[in-house]
Design an enzyme around this catalytic site. Structure first.
Site, PDB file in Angstrom:
ATOM      1  N   LYS A 138     -68.961 -50.198  19.073  1.00  7.71           N
ATOM      2  CA  LYS A 138     -68.206 -48.945  19.009  1.00  7.71           C
ATOM      3  C   LYS A 138     -68.372 -48.043  20.237  1.00  7.71           C
ATOM      4  O   LYS A 138     -68.196 -46.829  20.161  1.00  7.71           O
ATOM      5  CB  LYS A 138     -68.555 -48.120  17.751  1.00  7.71           C
ATOM      6  CG  LYS A 138     -68.418 -48.807  16.429  1.00  7.71           C
ATOM      7  CD  LYS A 138     -67.178 -49.649  16.260  1.00  7.71           C
ATOM      8  CE  LYS A 138     -65.873 -48.913  16.266  1.00  7.71           C
ATOM      9  NZ  LYS A 138     -64.729 -49.876  16.325  1.00  7.71           N
ATOM     10  N   ARG A 187     -73.137 -44.565  23.783  1.00  8.99           N
ATOM     11  CA  ARG A 187     -72.256 -43.461  23.403  1.00  8.99           C
ATOM     12  C   ARG A 187     -73.087 -42.473  22.602  1.00  8.99           C
ATOM     13  O   ARG A 187     -74.123 -42.873  22.036  1.00  8.99           O
ATOM     14  CB  ARG A 187     -71.138 -44.050  22.535  1.00  8.99           C
ATOM     15  CG  ARG A 187     -70.180 -43.067  21.934  1.00  8.99           C
ATOM     16  CD  ARG A 187     -69.162 -43.848  21.095  1.00  8.99           C
ATOM     17  NE  ARG A 187     -68.201 -42.963  20.474  1.00  8.99           N
ATOM     18  CZ  ARG A 187     -67.230 -43.358  19.660  1.00  8.99           C
ATOM     19  NH1 ARG A 187     -67.101 -44.655  19.369  1.00  8.99           N
ATOM     20  NH2 ARG A 187     -66.398 -42.497  19.120  1.00  8.99           N
ATOM     21  N   SER A 199     -68.506 -43.796  13.944  1.00 10.64           N
ATOM     22  CA  SER A 199     -67.391 -44.688  14.279  1.00 10.64           C
ATOM     23  C   SER A 199     -67.580 -46.031  13.559  1.00 10.64           C
ATOM     24  O   SER A 199     -66.624 -46.616  13.028  1.00 10.64           O
ATOM     25  CB  SER A 199     -67.353 -44.869  15.797  1.00 10.64           C
ATOM     26  OG  SER A 199     -66.438 -45.846  16.154  1.00 10.64           O
TER      27      SER A 199
HETATM   28  N1  LIG Z   1     -61.690 -46.660  27.867  1.00  8.21           N
HETATM   29  C1  LIG Z   1     -62.568 -46.432  26.895  1.00  8.21           C
HETATM   30  N2  LIG Z   1     -63.831 -46.142  27.168  1.00  8.21           N
HETATM   31  C2  LIG Z   1     -64.718 -45.903  26.214  1.00  8.21           C
HETATM   32  N3  LIG Z   1     -64.433 -45.941  24.891  1.00  8.21           N
HETATM   33  C3  LIG Z   1     -63.189 -46.218  24.545  1.00  8.21           C
HETATM   34  C4  LIG Z   1     -62.204 -46.492  25.516  1.00  8.21           C
HETATM   35  N4  LIG Z   1     -61.082 -46.746  24.861  1.00  8.21           N
HETATM   36  C5  LIG Z   1     -61.340 -46.660  23.543  1.00  8.21           C
HETATM   37  N5  LIG Z   1     -62.606 -46.322  23.354  1.00  8.21           N
HETATM   38  C6  LIG Z   1     -63.310 -46.111  22.075  1.00  8.21           C
HETATM   39  O1  LIG Z   1     -64.093 -47.254  21.825  1.00  8.21           O
HETATM   40  C7  LIG Z   1     -64.325 -47.353  20.430  1.00  8.21           C
HETATM   41  C8  LIG Z   1     -64.277 -48.802  20.042  1.00  8.21           C
HETATM   42  O2  LIG Z   1     -65.344 -49.434  20.676  1.00  8.21           O
HETATM   43  P1  LIG Z   1     -65.482 -50.980  20.755  1.00  8.21           P
HETATM   44  O3  LIG Z   1     -64.249 -51.559  21.294  1.00  8.21           O
HETATM   45  O4  LIG Z   1     -66.759 -51.271  21.482  1.00  8.21           O
HETATM   46  O5  LIG Z   1     -65.635 -51.372  19.210  1.00  8.21           O
HETATM   47  S1  LIG Z   1     -66.190 -52.734  18.626  1.00  8.21           S
HETATM   48  O6  LIG Z   1     -67.636 -52.742  18.823  1.00  8.21           O
HETATM   49  O7  LIG Z   1     -65.522 -53.834  19.313  1.00  8.21           O
HETATM   50  O8  LIG Z   1     -65.851 -52.681  17.206  1.00  8.21           O
HETATM   51  C9  LIG Z   1     -63.269 -46.512  19.736  1.00  8.21           C
HETATM   52  O9  LIG Z   1     -63.955 -45.437  19.114  1.00  8.21           O
HETATM   53  P2  LIG Z   1     -63.439 -44.757  17.760  1.00  8.21           P
HETATM   54  O10 LIG Z   1     -62.239 -43.946  18.161  1.00  8.21           O
HETATM   55  O11 LIG Z   1     -64.580 -43.916  17.290  1.00  8.21           O
HETATM   56  O12 LIG Z   1     -63.113 -45.859  16.822  1.00  8.21           O
HETATM   57  C10 LIG Z   1     -62.389 -46.029  20.888  1.00  8.21           C
HETATM   58  O13 LIG Z   1     -61.939 -44.710  20.754  1.00  8.21           O
END
Ligand SMILES: Nc1ncnc2c1ncn2[C@@H]1O[C@H](COP(=O)(O)OS(=O)(=O)O)[C@@H](OP(=O)(O)O)[C@H]1O
Length: 545
Positions: free
Chosen positions: A84, A192, A200
């Site tokens: 996340k 994060r 999340s």
């Molecule tokens: N560019 C960028 N940089 C940083 N973070 C971002 C970016 N784009 C999306 N997000 C936020 O990433 C969250 C999802 O993280 P992951 O893709 O690591 O999730 S997972 O572990 O694969 O389930 C998800 O968080 P939540 O909104 O809380 O769900 C996204 O908002």
């Protein structure tokens, strides 16, 4: 593995034989041959490829993918966490870089899941199939000989499995597999604000439960309709020239209502199914997919209706279930077992895909999610109680916190589920990873918020760390990043409960406050670690400790 017509022919008696042998299995007298299931990768030597002796050359002198290929070097870049924290966005970037080969699936789960790891490096390598446009393609094919799926053997390759950093085994396995000059690795870890991350994750779990419930409800609602339709196909009769897989797929396509097909859980099934169809062969995956349907009781529902209409057909249906799932699944009527036996069956948590009657399912059968209050507060409380019992350990020392977390957060042997706070304790996880053999200089840290707001500077530094040329990506907006994730990993969002911007509900204020306070000691240690721990990438995080 193709099921031959002979194998898939009707043999109702064998189903009931299996019930007997299953009973024997439960009593420790197994003659069912389950343990002998064919594993196509079982004899692969995990480190055979990695151990190939190559001349010592400084990898930094050969930064690009094609140069590495020519020099017969390989570097595996692993986005190892944290869940996340934007790992999918990072995966989308890296997979668009011309000198990086990205895995077929975003999350490979090779080093955290025992069943995958056991299959060896050959299975892992298959995530990077060899393409004709790869440099040295001919030579590599020749060298690889008669491998079923030639895989890219050299160059810079990447994958993103955010579970790795939280897993108790992944880091040591990575270090043991790749720690050599000609076949090395780099780890990328995103962090994060810990409370946001935990929330999340909670919300994603909630979406998953909703998906499961929707599937369950649809099964209840459509069971009869699906059954009627199946009848036309007479699934157990495989004598019409179509393979078992073709027939099953055809029936699914024809019988399953639209509303049902759009469900995330169903999409997952469909995805596996169509992949197998394209390959033109059945496999363990297909059987697993069918088993997941079995789990949701569809089979039993259909069977019940079937039985009411025509008992001989019902036997045939049982036989179908039996054959498709081979010795792993036993189609049983719960009434055939005594109360004690049912209790024992429930303890097996359907590991063997037993078909129960719904009323016989234990409370752990369908996933549950506690309210946020319970999920977070209970977790904090049990950690505090455990901490009191470890009075000699201090939360201001990294080594001691790592020990505390180890003592107070038991990572399940299989998978890691719903440990919202644990997975936000970045310092302890990083330290454990380093303790298990990963040099800090091989870890690159990224702060999620900074990455989201200005990715280019971070990516430039990351490219250098990975050993590829800098590259200007064409994604300029969050929408572009989202589109690229779906383009690169088309079924990811559809099937996993993941959303690009998934945090929709506010975290209850009191829990947020408590959690933030709870996380403070871990954050302070992380701060120290980032500044002085020898890891690369960002030296401080963007959130308040
Ligand atoms: N560019 C960028 N940089 C940083 N973070 C971002 C970016 N784009 C999306 N997000 C936020 O990433 C969250 C999802 O993280 P992951 O893709 O690591 O999730 S997972 O572990 O694969 O389930 C998800 O968080 P939540 O909104 O809380 O769900 C996204 O908002």
């Amino acid at each position: 593995m193709i099921l031959t017509e002979k194998e898939s022919s009707m043999d109702a008696a064998s189903t009931y034989d299996k019930i007997d042998s299953f009973k024997k299995y439960l009593s420790g007298d197994s003659t069912d041959g389950t343990e002998d299931l064919e594993d196509p990768f079982e004899d692969v030597d995990t480190v055979k490829v990695a151990q190939k002796a190559l001349p010592a050359i400084d990898p930094a002198d050969y930064p690009t993918h094609s140069q590495m290929v020519l020099e017969k070097r390989r570097r595996t870049v692993i986005v190892a966490g944290s869940q996340k924290c934007g790992t999918s966005a990072l995966a989308a970037y890296l997979s668009s870089h011309p000198s990086i080969r990205f895995s077929k699936m975003k999350e490979v789960h090779h080093f955290d899941q025992n069943s995958n790891f056991k299959r060896g490096l050959k299975k892992y390598d298959a995530q990077w199939p060899l393409e004709p446009e790869d440099p040295d393609f001919e030579a590599q094919v020749e060298e690889l000989g008669d491998l079923e799926e030639p895989t890219l053997r050299y160059g810079v390759r990447a994958e993103a499995t955010p579970y790795y950093i939280a897993s108790k085994d992944a880091c040591s396995r990575i270090a043991k597999t790749f720690d050599r000059e000609e076949d090395d690795y780099r780890l990328v870890v995103m962090i994060r604000e810990p409370t946001d991350r935990a929330w999340s994750e909670y919300q994603m779990e909630m979406r998953r439960i909703l998906d499961e419930n929707a599937m369950k409800e649809a099964l209840e609602k459509y069971a009869v309709e699906v059954f009627e339709c199946y009848m036309q196909f007479k699934i157990p009769v495989f004598a019409q020239g179509l393979s078992l897989e073709e027939k099953t797929l055809e029936a699914y396509n024809e019988c399953v209502p639209e509303e049902f097909m759009s469900l995330a859980r169903f999409k997952k099934f469909e995805k596996v199914m169509s992949r197998q169809m394209k390959k033109g062969r059945a496999s363990m995956n297909l059987r697993n997919a069918v088993k997941s349907q079995v789990k949701y009781n569809l089979v039993e529902k259909v069977q019940n209706c079937w039985e009411a209409k025509d008992p001989s057909e019902a036997d045939a249906f049982m036989s179908f279930v039996d054959k498709i799932s081979r010795s792993e699944t036993y189609a049983v009527d719960a009434d055939a077992f005594s109360a004690e036996e049912i209790q024992r069956l429930q303890k097996t948590k359907i590991k063997r895909g037993v078909i129960f009657k719904l009323s016989c399912l234990g409370p752990t059968f369908f996933e549950k999610l506690n309210s946020p209050q319970v999920a977070f507060s209970t977790d904090m409380q049990s950690y505090r109680t455990c901490k009191q019992a470890q009075a000699t350990l201090d939360e201001t020392s990294l080594t001691e916190v790592t020990q505390l977390v180890k003592a107070c957060y038991k990572t399940p042997a299989k998978g890691i589920t719903k440990q919202f706070l644990y997975r936000s304790m970045y310092a302890a996880q990083l330290q454990r990873c380093i303790d298990s053999g990963i040099s800090p200089s091989k870890i690159f840290l990224i702060d999620s918020e900074d990455f989201k707001s200005s990715p280019s500077g971070i990516l430039k530094e990351l490219h250098e760390f990975i050993g590829v040329e800098d590259f200007e990506y064409e994604f300029n907006t969050p929408e572009d990043v989202h589109a690229e994730i779906n383009n690169r990993f088309p079924t990811f969002e559809l099937t996993t409960g993941w959303r690009f911007d998934g945090s929709t509900e506010e975290m209850p204020e009191k829990i947020r406050k408590d959690t933030t306070l709870f996380m403070r000691p871990f954050n302070l240690l992380l701060k120290e670690m980032m500044a002085n721990g020898g890891m690369k990438g960002q030296k401080k995080y963007s959130f308040e400790p």
